[in-house]
Write a protein that holds these residues in place. Sequence first.
Motif, PDB file in Angstrom:
ATOM      1  N   THR A  71       0.716  -1.305   0.049  1.00  0.00           N
ATOM      2  CA  THR A  71      -0.031   0.048  -0.109  1.00  0.00           C
ATOM      3  C   THR A  71       0.962   1.333  -0.017  1.00  0.00           C
ATOM      4  OG1 THR A  71      -0.011   0.049   2.563  1.00  0.00           O
ATOM      5  CG2 THR A  71      -1.967  -1.171   1.273  1.00  0.00           C
ATOM      6  N   GLU A  72       2.349   0.908   0.110  1.00  0.00           N
ATOM      7  CA  GLU A  72       3.120   2.130   0.031  1.00  0.00           C
ATOM      8  C   GLU A  72       4.047   2.218  -1.142  1.00  0.00           C
ATOM      9  OE1 GLU A  72       4.357   5.360   1.306  1.00  0.00           O
ATOM     10  OE2 GLU A  72       3.379   4.051   2.787  1.00  0.00           O
ATOM     11  N   PRO A  73       3.968   3.062  -2.018  1.00  0.00           N
ATOM     12  CA  PRO A  73       4.521   3.225  -3.309  1.00  0.00           C
ATOM     13  C   PRO A  73       6.118   3.062  -3.357  1.00  0.00           C
ATOM     14  CG  PRO A  73       2.730   4.791  -3.355  1.00  0.00           C
ATOM     15  CD  PRO A  73       2.953   4.205  -2.037  1.00  0.00           C
ATOM     16  N   LEU A  97      11.924   0.404  -9.443  1.00  0.00           N
ATOM     17  CA  LEU A  97      10.975   1.241  -9.823  1.00  0.00           C
ATOM     18  C   LEU A  97      10.551   2.509  -8.719  1.00  0.00           C
ATOM     19  CD1 LEU A  97       8.195  -1.915 -10.226  1.00  0.00           C
ATOM     20  CD2 LEU A  97       9.061  -0.290 -12.089  1.00  0.00           C
ATOM     21  N   SER A  98      10.503   3.602  -9.495  1.00  0.00           N
ATOM     22  CA  SER A  98      10.045   4.699  -8.597  1.00  0.00           C
ATOM     23  C   SER A  98       8.569   5.018  -9.021  1.00  0.00           C
ATOM     24  CB  SER A  98      10.917   6.030  -8.950  1.00  0.00           C
ATOM     25  OG  SER A  98      10.417   7.131  -8.182  1.00  0.00           O
ATOM     26  N   VAL A  99       7.649   4.595  -8.218  1.00  0.00           N
ATOM     27  CA  VAL A  99       6.104   4.417  -8.532  1.00  0.00           C
ATOM     28  C   VAL A  99       5.459   5.851  -7.921  1.00  0.00           C
ATOM     29  CG1 VAL A  99       4.138   3.266  -8.042  1.00  0.00           C
ATOM     30  CG2 VAL A  99       6.082   2.115  -8.624  1.00  0.00           C
ATOM     31  N   VAL A 100       4.541   6.190  -8.725  1.00  0.00           N
ATOM     32  CA  VAL A 100       3.605   7.338  -8.248  1.00  0.00           C
ATOM     33  C   VAL A 100       2.245   7.029  -8.539  1.00  0.00           C
ATOM     34  CG1 VAL A 100       3.088   9.861  -8.732  1.00  0.00           C
ATOM     35  CG2 VAL A 100       5.258   9.086  -8.992  1.00  0.00           C
ATOM     36  N   PRO A 101       1.393   6.953  -7.379  1.00  0.00           N
ATOM     37  CA  PRO A 101       0.049   6.383  -7.868  1.00  0.00           C
ATOM     38  C   PRO A 101      -0.665   7.645  -8.836  1.00  0.00           C
ATOM     39  CG  PRO A 101       0.341   6.217  -5.515  1.00  0.00           C
ATOM     40  CD  PRO A 101       1.733   7.004  -6.223  1.00  0.00           C
ATOM     41  N   VAL A 102      -1.697   7.200  -9.563  1.00  0.00           N
ATOM     42  CA  VAL A 102      -2.526   8.242 -10.289  1.00  0.00           C
ATOM     43  C   VAL A 102      -3.931   7.927 -10.413  1.00  0.00           C
ATOM     44  CG1 VAL A 102      -0.686   8.648 -11.770  1.00  0.00           C
ATOM     45  CG2 VAL A 102      -2.082   6.693 -12.374  1.00  0.00           C
ATOM     46  N   THR A 120      -8.286   6.453  -5.831  1.00  0.00           N
ATOM     47  CA  THR A 120      -8.228   5.650  -4.786  1.00  0.00           C
ATOM     48  C   THR A 120      -6.984   5.431  -4.467  1.00  0.00           C
ATOM     49  OG1 THR A 120      -8.422   3.580  -5.679  1.00  0.00           O
ATOM     50  CG2 THR A 120     -10.482   4.518  -5.105  1.00  0.00           C
ATOM     51  N   SER A 121      -6.718   4.879  -3.005  1.00  0.00           N
ATOM     52  CA  SER A 121      -5.340   4.802  -2.412  1.00  0.00           C
ATOM     53  C   SER A 121      -4.636   3.532  -3.273  1.00  0.00           C
ATOM     54  CB  SER A 121      -5.636   4.194  -1.008  1.00  0.00           C
ATOM     55  OG  SER A 121      -6.015   5.370  -0.318  1.00  0.00           O
ATOM     56  N   TYR A 122      -3.278   3.777  -3.275  1.00  0.00           N
ATOM     57  CA  TYR A 122      -2.619   2.703  -3.996  1.00  0.00           C
ATOM     58  C   TYR A 122      -2.551   1.411  -3.523  1.00  0.00           C
ATOM     59  CZ  TYR A 122       1.696   0.707  -5.670  1.00  0.00           C
ATOM     60  OH  TYR A 122       2.847  -0.134  -6.599  1.00  0.00           O
ATOM     61  N   GLU A 123      -2.546   0.157  -4.045  1.00  0.00           N
ATOM     62  CA  GLU A 123      -2.688  -1.051  -3.857  1.00  0.00           C
ATOM     63  C   GLU A 123      -2.034  -1.782  -4.829  1.00  0.00           C
ATOM     64  OE1 GLU A 123      -6.532  -2.500  -2.508  1.00  0.00           O
ATOM     65  OE2 GLU A 123      -6.795  -1.225  -0.977  1.00  0.00           O
ATOM     66  N   ALA A 124      -1.197  -2.748  -4.434  1.00  0.00           N
ATOM     67  CA  ALA A 124      -0.617  -3.631  -5.411  1.00  0.00           C
ATOM     68  C   ALA A 124       0.042  -4.897  -4.708  1.00  0.00           C
ATOM     69  CB  ALA A 124       0.805  -3.277  -6.071  1.00  0.00           C
ATOM     70  N   SER A 125      -0.012  -6.078  -5.595  1.00  0.00           N
ATOM     71  CA  SER A 125       0.548  -7.359  -5.074  1.00  0.00           C
ATOM     72  C   SER A 125       1.615  -7.873  -5.939  1.00  0.00           C
ATOM     73  CB  SER A 125      -0.717  -8.373  -4.889  1.00  0.00           C
ATOM     74  OG  SER A 125      -1.358  -8.471  -6.160  1.00  0.00           O
ATOM     75  N   LEU A 126       2.512  -8.500  -5.554  1.00  0.00           N
ATOM     76  CA  LEU A 126       3.593  -8.960  -6.331  1.00  0.00           C
ATOM     77  C   LEU A 126       3.752 -10.467  -5.799  1.00  0.00           C
ATOM     78  CD1 LEU A 126       5.804  -8.713  -8.371  1.00  0.00           C
ATOM     79  CD2 LEU A 126       7.252  -7.780  -6.609  1.00  0.00           C
ATOM     80  N   ALA A 127       3.585 -11.494  -7.142  1.00  0.00           N
ATOM     81  CA  ALA A 127       4.268 -12.817  -6.618  1.00  0.00           C
ATOM     82  C   ALA A 127       5.293 -12.931  -7.501  1.00  0.00           C
ATOM     83  CB  ALA A 127       2.899 -13.689  -7.077  1.00  0.00           C
ATOM     84  N   THR A 128       6.423 -13.454  -6.759  1.00  0.00           N
ATOM     85  CA  THR A 128       7.600 -13.695  -7.720  1.00  0.00           C
ATOM     86  C   THR A 128       7.839 -15.123  -7.355  1.00  0.00           C
ATOM     87  OG1 THR A 128       8.559 -11.255  -7.163  1.00  0.00           O
ATOM     88  CG2 THR A 128      10.272 -13.301  -7.416  1.00  0.00           C
ATOM     89  N   SER A 172       4.332  12.501  -3.702  1.00  0.00           N
ATOM     90  CA  SER A 172       5.113  11.237  -3.570  1.00  0.00           C
ATOM     91  C   SER A 172       6.390  11.649  -2.595  1.00  0.00           C
ATOM     92  CB  SER A 172       5.058  10.520  -4.659  1.00  0.00           C
ATOM     93  OG  SER A 172       3.974  10.167  -5.132  1.00  0.00           O
ATOM     94  N   MET A 173       7.064  12.653  -3.154  1.00  0.00           N
ATOM     95  CA  MET A 173       8.157  13.232  -2.566  1.00  0.00           C
ATOM     96  C   MET A 173       7.953  13.776  -1.249  1.00  0.00           C
ATOM     97  SD  MET A 173       9.648  15.225  -6.047  1.00  0.00           S
ATOM     98  CE  MET A 173      11.152  15.967  -5.321  1.00  0.00           C
ATOM     99  N   ILE A 174       6.862  14.305  -0.822  1.00  0.00           N
ATOM    100  CA  ILE A 174       6.553  14.889   0.646  1.00  0.00           C
ATOM    101  C   ILE A 174       6.361  13.641   1.487  1.00  0.00           C
ATOM    102  CG2 ILE A 174       4.971  15.836   1.879  1.00  0.00           C
ATOM    103  CD1 ILE A 174       4.266  17.794  -0.076  1.00  0.00           C
ATOM    104  N   ARG A 175       5.623  12.506   0.792  1.00  0.00           N
ATOM    105  CA  ARG A 175       5.211  11.218   1.506  1.00  0.00           C
ATOM    106  C   ARG A 175       6.744  10.621   2.008  1.00  0.00           C
ATOM    107  NH1 ARG A 175       1.023   8.364   2.900  1.00  0.00           N
ATOM    108  NH2 ARG A 175       1.243   6.151   3.221  1.00  0.00           N
TER     109      ARG A 175
END
Length: 329
Positions: free
Chosen positions: A12-14, A26-31, A34-42, A266-269
């Motif tokens: 939930t944190e870019p 990756l330098s990710v910026v949500p667009v 709603t709040s950013y959400e992602a899942s990663l399976a490796t 994102s930079m402020i965060r």
Amino acid sequence: MQRAGAEFHRFTEPGDALRAMPGMSLSVVPVGTTSYEASLATIRLGDAALNLCHSSPFMAFATTDADAVTLQFPVEAAGSLVLNGVTCRPGTIGVCGEGAELLLASRGAGTHAAIVLPSRLAETLLGPRAGAMLWQPGRLALLQAAPEAWERARQVVGAAGKTVASVPQVFGTEQPRQALREALLQATRDLVSGEGEQEVRAPRSTKARRRIVMAADAYLRENKDRPIYTEDLCDALAVSASSLADAFRAMFDISPHRFLKLRRLSMIRAALLSHADAVPLVKSVALSHGFWHLGQFAADYRATFGESPSETLARAGRRVVPDDADAAA
């Protein structure tokens, strides 16, 4: 030595996506709205890896590892993945050479796959013809694969994703890993070396627009301690307002103004989440990044990240000093 087997992460944190994906930073910026959400399976398969990422809308500045070749393509919601301003339709494959810099975007929620191969394996696997054309260092090539090869690859990747979701420990043993590795390498070979594939030619303006966006972001990061506006970017990059707008629309489907706002948020965060000893006032951080209307800043921050700036500080375990920006939230 790389760990073998499957890993699954939710974000939930870019900022957590920076080095989460093997083979790429990756330098990710949500667009999204709603709040950013992602899942990663490796799934690590010895010297190769398969990444399956499901994410809410984002834009990202990406760099592939210096010793790896990465193949990217949409698994679900084809048309949502955009590489260097080119939309990946069904069958479109992005082949990133080692050390390639690219602009990556997802216009909607979707699942994307990335197959990571060491350069020496890619050279052997892809063969002289494909190797000479595709996996040159620093290059991103886009291919339209043959429909049969595309469908086989999608089935292999999709089946692996379902297995990880239901029985992740399966790939903790050697035999399933070897079987998946062989199927994945064969699918990759068919995608980029088989008959029927053709290179997707981006418009001639794409390279120039990509350079403008990369230079704009670099200028913003180099001057993060002072407000940067669209006019500043035009002057610094020696481009017209229309050229700047065309570049951001092509690469990320947003305006330069919206990019500046989201990137600065994102930079402020990142500043609020850092663990430096000194904790500045939220108001001071907001003002230094060009947000003079604190009420609007607080609303934009909450809309983007789903919490107020003070809540970000509290969650990071840092001392919270109330100020005007927090009150506005």
